[in-house]
Design an enzyme around this catalytic site. Structure first.
Site, PDB file in Angstrom:
ATOM      1  N   ASP A  87       0.836  -1.204   0.000  1.00 17.90           N
ATOM      2  CA  ASP A  87       0.000   0.000   0.000  1.00 17.90           C
ATOM      3  C   ASP A  87       0.870   1.252   0.000  1.00 17.90           C
ATOM      4  OD1 ASP A  87       0.755  -0.780   2.689  1.00 17.90           O
ATOM      5  OD2 ASP A  87      -0.575   0.792   3.434  1.00 17.90           O
ATOM      6  N   GLU A 148       0.283  -0.948   6.014  1.00 23.42           N
ATOM      7  CA  GLU A 148       1.370  -0.360   6.805  1.00 23.42           C
ATOM      8  C   GLU A 148       1.254   1.149   6.915  1.00 23.42           C
ATOM      9  OE1 GLU A 148       5.253   1.394   7.786  1.00 23.42           O
ATOM     10  OE2 GLU A 148       4.087   1.649   5.950  1.00 23.42           O
TER      11      GLU A 148
END
Length: 380
Positions: A87, A148
């Site tokens: 991500d 994250e």
């Protein structure tokens, strides 16, 4: 096994061609379909490289993750886990402002440095060792997660469970300096802030209301002013009001706090929670603790990993230093578990999380060779 890492067949030009596909597939954390497509692409590429891959459904509302292992005679035994995230912080459409482009040794693109470049270099290093006929002493596994950038609220349990199965953890997050790796990270906490006001007509009955936006503005300044050398506070993502002719009832924001030591973060938590004031009529200022990254202080095992990396880097031709860094990563979790963890092994670049995010192209190969060198000798 010690190898001549300079002979590891990693071509930065070929690596950049493969990485381009990853960068041009935007994957902001909160857009699940986009992250799912990125995970599927990474899984497909790893399978083509010879990995056994399992796609793991993501946490509710978040993207899928991928777990991979390279064939090994000791499959199933504790080995080396390479951890990364797919991500990014860049919203969809960022490619229009920050397209994938190259000038000389510099290449730009959303997420190219944090951390698609490091992920790609790491899996390429594993494949390159296999092409050389080098069997790593320990089995090598890869875990690519999906959240994250928002503090890992959904995948922390997965990360800790997978990490506990292994002897060493390598994290190809960006190299924060050209010749550095990370051997510790600060503690980080996030908080949800909510100001609850009282509605009224902003034109006809302004004084009858109580503005949640005004309340948030005052508390925001007071919270950020608590920042000192030991603990920082930063407020952002502020949303309040809906109609300009209505006194706003609700205003929400998020706060990020960071400290070098856990005791300083704990002290900061006490201070910010003291802002929580709730009145009988429902108005007030509410503070809720959200995700936390524990402080990671270098263990003897981590420093042994660094010394190995330093020696390997020297044979590649660059001196390697280590540091404890701010800016959390999933290495916080494994480091706090006491597992030997080496972070910041990824590509060299700068300006992550901005519209100037870029990498140094040749670091795809140099950092890949550093990872390959570690994999070739860990457990030997």
């Amino acid at each position: 096994m010690t190898i001549d890492v300079n002979t590891v067949p990693l071509d930065p030009e070929a690596m950049l061609t493969g990485l381009k596909r990853w960068v041009e597939l935007e994957s902001p954390t909160y857009d699940k379909p986009s992250v799912d497509r990125m995970t599927a692409m990474a899984a497909e590429d790893m399978e083509a490289m010879g990995f056994n891959v399992e796609v793991i459904p993501g946490p509710e509302g978040l993207g899928d993750c991928a777990k991979a292992s390279f064939p090994h005679p000791k499959a199933g035994e504790p080995g080396v886990l390479i951890m990364g995230h797919l991500d990014t912080v860049h919203p969809l459409g960022t490619l229009e402002k920050l397209p994938f482009r190259r000038e000389g040794n510099i290449c730009w693109g959303p997420g190219i440095c944090d951390m698609k470049g490091g992920n790609y270099a790491a899996i390429s290093a594993i494949k390159a060792l296999a092409e050389m006929g080098v069997e790593t002493p320990l089995p090598v596994h890869v875990l690519l997660t999906s959240d994250e950038e928002i503090g890992t609220p959904g995948t922390r349990a997965l990360i800790e469970a997978e990490a506990a199965k292994h002897k060493y953890i390598l994290v190809p997050e960006p190299a924060w300096g050209r010749n550095t790796v990370v051997t510790g990270r600060y503690a980080i906490a996030r908080y949800h802030l909510t100001a609850m006001g009282r509605p009224s007509h902003a034109g006809a009955a302004l004084k009858a209301g109580q503005s949640a936006v005004k309340m948030m503005a005052r508390q925001l300044l007071a919270i950020e002013d608590m920042t000192d050398d030991d603990c920082t506070f930063s407020v952002s993502v502020v949303h309040g009001g809906q109609w300009v002719n209505c006194v706003p009832t609700i205003c929400r924001a998020e706060c990020l706090s960071m400290a070098k030591r856990q005791k300083d973060l704990d002290r900061g938590t006490e201070r910010i929670l003291a802002f929580d004031k709730r009145e009988a009529d429902g108005t007030g200022f509410f503070v809720e603790k959200s995700v936390v990254r524990p402080v990671w202080e270098a263990s003897a095992g981590t420093m042994d990993l660094f010394e190995r990396a330093k020696r390997i880097a020297g044979t590649i031709g660059f001196p390697l230093a280590n540091a404890s860094e701010g800016g959390g990563s999933d290495g916080n979790f494994t480091g706090a578990m006491g597992l030997p963890t080496l972070d910041g092994l990824g590509v060299v670049g700068a300006d992550v999380h901005t519209l100037n995010e870029h990498i140094e192209v040749d670091s795809l190969a140099s950092r890949g060779r550093l990872i390959a060198g570690l994999l070739a000798e860990l457990g030997a």
